[in-house]
Design a protein around this motif. Structure first.
Motif, PDB file in Angstrom:
ATOM      1  N   SER A   1       0.803  -1.210   0.000  1.00 53.65           N
ATOM      2  CA  SER A   1       0.000   0.000   0.000  1.00 53.65           C
ATOM      3  C   SER A   1       0.843   1.269   0.000  1.00 53.65           C
ATOM      4  CB  SER A   1      -0.985  -0.002   1.167  1.00 53.65           C
ATOM      5  OG  SER A   1      -0.328  -0.332   2.348  1.00 53.65           O
ATOM      6  N   LEU A   2       2.172   1.119  -0.109  1.00 49.48           N
ATOM      7  CA  LEU A   2       3.027   2.299  -0.259  1.00 49.48           C
ATOM      8  C   LEU A   2       3.754   2.215  -1.598  1.00 49.48           C
ATOM      9  CD1 LEU A   2       4.594   2.573   3.304  1.00 49.48           C
ATOM     10  CD2 LEU A   2       2.808   3.990   2.330  1.00 49.48           C
ATOM     11  N   ASN A   3       3.750   3.301  -2.337  1.00 52.66           N
ATOM     12  CA  ASN A   3       4.439   3.343  -3.624  1.00 52.66           C
ATOM     13  C   ASN A   3       5.946   3.253  -3.389  1.00 52.66           C
ATOM     14  OD1 ASN A   3       5.561   3.973  -6.090  1.00 52.66           O
ATOM     15  ND2 ASN A   3       4.064   5.561  -6.563  1.00 52.66           N
TER      16      ASN A   3
ATOM     17  N   ARG B   1       8.435   3.897  -5.123  1.00 52.36           N
ATOM     18  CA  ARG B   1       9.265   4.927  -5.757  1.00 52.36           C
ATOM     19  C   ARG B   1       9.088   6.297  -5.115  1.00 52.36           C
ATOM     20  NH1 ARG B   1      10.544   2.347 -10.693  1.00 52.36           N
ATOM     21  NH2 ARG B   1      11.241   0.403  -9.832  1.00 52.36           N
ATOM     22  N   LEU B   2       8.201   6.411  -4.122  1.00 49.24           N
ATOM     23  CA  LEU B   2       7.990   7.711  -3.487  1.00 49.24           C
ATOM     24  C   LEU B   2       8.547   7.684  -2.070  1.00 49.24           C
ATOM     25  CD1 LEU B   2       4.345   8.760  -4.470  1.00 49.24           C
ATOM     26  CD2 LEU B   2       6.479   9.248  -5.633  1.00 49.24           C
TER      27      LEU B   2
ATOM     28  N   PHE C   1       0.609  13.401  -1.070  1.00 54.07           N
ATOM     29  CA  PHE C   1      -0.092  13.194  -2.339  1.00 54.07           C
ATOM     30  C   PHE C   1      -1.571  13.574  -2.259  1.00 54.07           C
ATOM     31  CE2 PHE C   1      -2.688  10.401  -5.043  1.00 54.07           C
ATOM     32  CZ  PHE C   1      -2.239  10.823  -6.281  1.00 54.07           C
ATOM     33  N   ALA C   2      -2.272  13.030  -1.267  1.00 52.50           N
ATOM     34  CA  ALA C   2      -3.712  13.280  -1.195  1.00 52.50           C
ATOM     35  C   ALA C   2      -4.038  14.757  -0.939  1.00 52.50           C
ATOM     36  CB  ALA C   2      -4.346  12.384  -0.126  1.00 52.50           C
TER      37      ALA C   2
ATOM     38  N   ALA D   1      -3.520  16.587  -4.091  1.00 50.36           N
ATOM     39  CA  ALA D   1      -4.565  16.278  -5.078  1.00 50.36           C
ATOM     40  C   ALA D   1      -5.844  17.050  -4.776  1.00 50.36           C
ATOM     41  CB  ALA D   1      -4.853  14.779  -5.090  1.00 50.36           C
ATOM     42  N   HIS D   2      -6.010  17.440  -3.517  1.00 46.88           N
ATOM     43  CA  HIS D   2      -7.176  18.228  -3.154  1.00 46.88           C
ATOM     44  C   HIS D   2      -6.871  19.718  -3.130  1.00 46.88           C
ATOM     45  CE1 HIS D   2     -10.295  15.263  -2.262  1.00 46.88           C
ATOM     46  NE2 HIS D   2      -9.287  14.463  -2.047  1.00 46.88           N
TER      47      HIS D   2
ATOM     48  N   ARG E   1      -1.173   8.430   6.393  1.00 49.91           N
ATOM     49  CA  ARG E   1      -1.727   8.757   5.083  1.00 49.91           C
ATOM     50  C   ARG E   1      -3.251   8.834   5.138  1.00 49.91           C
ATOM     51  NH1 ARG E   1      -0.885   5.406   0.248  1.00 49.91           N
ATOM     52  NH2 ARG E   1      -1.318   3.662   1.641  1.00 49.91           N
TER      53      ARG E   1
ATOM     54  N   LEU F   1      -6.138  13.618   5.007  1.00 55.88           N
ATOM     55  CA  LEU F   1      -7.249  14.439   4.518  1.00 55.88           C
ATOM     56  C   LEU F   1      -8.173  14.865   5.660  1.00 55.88           C
ATOM     57  CD1 LEU F   1      -8.145  12.625   1.198  1.00 55.88           C
ATOM     58  CD2 LEU F   1      -7.145  14.870   1.469  1.00 55.88           C
TER      59      LEU F   1
END
Lengths: 304, 341
Positions: free
Chosen positions: B116-118, B120-121, B129-130, B133-134, B179, B183
């Protein structure tokens, strides 16, 4: 809240003014790839050879080579090691060394360009199919399957034959030949990445599809796709040479390895070593591309 | 970023999330031209409500639909049928809120901390990220991410620029929790969030979850197959079997006086540390039936020691029995079951 991890020592060190550099910790992905590459002699040697071939081809006009087009009836088929002609002369008395270096320009161009073009088109199609799935995937991949029904050599020959001889048509034909395999590899890697929870988590955060593809998908699929494309360059060089050999590619008197192999065919009983030289160049270049792509794949494997 | 929805609207008595008759059947491709001829009945007419500030535990065997419920509540998969209401606002309906707005207030922690973790990040990039994105500016998103790292017990200076493979399982799961909080959601769904951790780390993370709940005023839906952990964390417990709720009620009622035969079997199958309290009840037999073709009537009847012929014909519905609700004909007066009143 305290966590039991060796990192506590690092922060403690930083707090007391002792600057500990956590070498193994802050290293990025590409740095670790470079480190693994440095420990791989085969890949390094291949890289150096390729660099030499590419650099000499690019710099050919400034290397002080003799004119690759200049023919001479009296000094035809000189053997290797003749004075002034390091690698002898061909059936029309042209300097082989010069022609082999100049030939790299066209051969490499014909090898790399179709793969790059196919990478852009096939990669886009494959990632789209893989990420969207469902009917889009079905549509794109079934069209690719139609191209897959023909062996790549036959497809390239029939396309070149239909469009006529010439470098541009060869490029076009090779590009079309390489789109399906790149598309298929891109699709399978993307489908795999799409299934990971971090893509799900990104969707759960309410981000748009394009943002998710850019941040979470591309970074994880480009590596494998690029490695695969590198391995295709050698195939492209061989196919381009083959088309030239058949008279469907580059036209004489252009120096091109495949074409040279063709025209030197008649000299095979007079001077077989000389006639094989363009083939040696094709062999060295393509095997270097292949081994390098293998090395890259190993170096880019995170779990290695 | 913080919309009107972030504040409590309906008062404490209004459920935070209400799901009615949720149904999800997964088609199995097969037959001619890949047409689906059969379906997996993963979740069938599930109705539940989550009160503000509570922790609702969800337990059940593997494959009973727990994770599908989590994904339905997040709208990661679209239900075939059913409605959802978030604090008075219907979701994905003309006069309600959109799925995207729902996702801002309902977040999820996945089981597999690595997947659940990318890879490459870096950690801070994943956390930012989230919010980005908002529409949160870059610097602000990074600042918030570092704050969150500190909140989940990871020193920001040490961990912010690391990659997931440089973290331990427990540290990665802390990042996943951070994570989910990025939000500022009101409801967090924890899908087997601590199941993959070893016991000592699991205990730390559980205590942290309790602290975070108080600090951020969160509501949890805690999905697990570990009955002890659910008992420790939950206010109410929901027991699922083959895509349906068999029993739901306060944690004391469910663990103290379980009524459904399945709940009783589950609880008695728990290993105990006390040799004097050996398991007396017969252990539950066999594997759950195939959800492609669940048994008629009561779905548990094929493994139930009290099953009678009436169980095959009538499907029990959840009925209030005082402290909890049970879906079993033994508790329905006049149902025809010999044990019914």
């Amino acid at each position: 809240m305290a966590i039991q991890s060796p990192s506590l020592d690092l922060t403690a060190g930083a707090g007391t003014g002792v600057r500990l550099t956590p070498v193994a910790i802050t290293r990025g992905y590409w740095q670790s790839v470079a480190r693994r590459l440095r420990r791989d002699p085969v890949t390094l040697v291949c890289g150096v050879v390729l660099l030499l071939v590419v650099a000499s081809a690019l710099a050919a006009p400034w290397l002080g080579l003799s004119d690759p087009y200049k023919t001479s009836m009296i000094r035809r088929l000189y053997p290797i090691g003749s004075p002034n002609f390091l690698l002898g002369t061909d059936e029309l008395g042209r300097d082989m060394f010069s022609r082999l270096i100049y030939g790299g320009r066209l051969s490499l161009f014909m090898g790399v360009t179709p793969v790059v073009l196919a990478l852009l088109i096939g990669g886009f199609l494959g990632i789209t199919a893989g990420f969207l799935g469902g009917r889009v995937n079905m549509l794109i991949m079934r069209i690719m399957d139609v191209f897959y029904a023909f062996p790549s050599v036959l497809l390239a020959i029939s396309l070149s034959g239909a469009m006529g001889a010439g470098a541009e048509n060869t490029l076009l034909a090779l590009t079309l030949v390489f789109i399906p395999p790149i598309c298929r590899v891109s699709e399978s890697v993307t489908t795999q990445v799409r299934g990971f929870d971090f893509v799900e988590a990104a969707r759960a955060s309410g981000a748009g599809t394009l943002t998710i593809v850019r941040v979470h998908v591309l970074g994880n699929v480009l590596g494998p796709i690029l490695v695969y494309a590198t391995s295709l360059i050698s195939v492209a060089i061989i196919l381009a040479a083959g088309l030239s050999f058949l008279g469907l590619g580059v036209k004489p008197p252009e120096p091109e390895w495949g074409l040279m192999l063709n025209t030197l065919r008649q000299a095979i009983y007079v001077n077989p070593v000389l006639a094989a030289l363009p083939g040696v160049m094709i062999f060295i270049t393509s095997i270097c591309f292949n081994l390098m792509s293998d090395g890259l794949r190993a170096a880019m494997d995170v779990k290695a | 970023m913080d919309s009107v929805l972030s504040v409590d609207r309906g008062g404490p008595a209004q459920p935070l999330l209400l799901a009615k008759n949720l149904r999800k059947h997964f088609p199995i491709p097969g037959g001619l031209l890949g047409r689906a001829t059969r379906v997996v009945r993963a979740v069938d007419d599930l109705t539940l409500s989550v009160a503000k500030g509570e922790t609702l535990g969800v337990v059940g065997e593997s494959g009973c639909g727990k994770s599908t419920v989590a994904r339905l509540l997040m709208r990661l998969i679209k239900p075939d049928r059913g409605t959802m209401i978030l604090d008075g606002d219907p979701v994905d309906e003309p006069h309600g809120i959109t799925v995207n707005e729902l996702r801002r207030h309902v977040q999820m922690v996945f089981q597999d901390s690595y997947a659940s973790l990318n890879p490459r990040l870096t950690i801070v990039e994943t956390l930012a990220f989230a919010p980005k994105a908002h529409g949160l500016p870059h610097a602000e998103a990074r600042g918030r991410s570092r704050d969150l790292l500190a909140k989940v017990g990871l020193e920001p200076d040490t961990f912010a620029d690391r990659y997931p493979h440089e973290l331990s399982g427990g540290q990665r799961q802390r990042v996943n929790i951070a994570r989910a909080l990025a939000l500022r959601p009101r409801l967090v769904i924890l899908d087997e969030a601590v199941s993959a951790l070893d016991k000592s780390v699991e205990a730390q993370v559980l205590n942290m979850l309790v602290d975070l709940k108080d600090e951020f005023g969160l509501t949890y839906v805690f999905i697990s197959h570990d009955l002890n952990v659910v008992q420790y964390l939950s206010d109410r417990v929901l027991v699922m079997y083959l895509g349906k709720i068999v029993e739901i009620g306060d944690v004391e009622a469910i663990y103290g006086k379980p009524q459904h035969p399945y709940t009783r079997a589950l609880l008695s199958a728990r290993p105990t540390m006390d040799p004097r309290r050996r398991t007396q009840e017969a252990p539950i037999q066999g594997d759950p039936p195939n959800p492609i073709d669940p048994p008629s009537g009561c779905r548990f009847r094929t493994r139930c020691p009290f099953a009678e012929s009436v169980c095959a014909g009538t499907e029990p519905v959840l009925a209030d029995t005082g402290k909890q609700s049970v879906a079993c004909l033994m508790y329905v007066p006049g149902s025809g079951h010999s044990k019914a009143a």
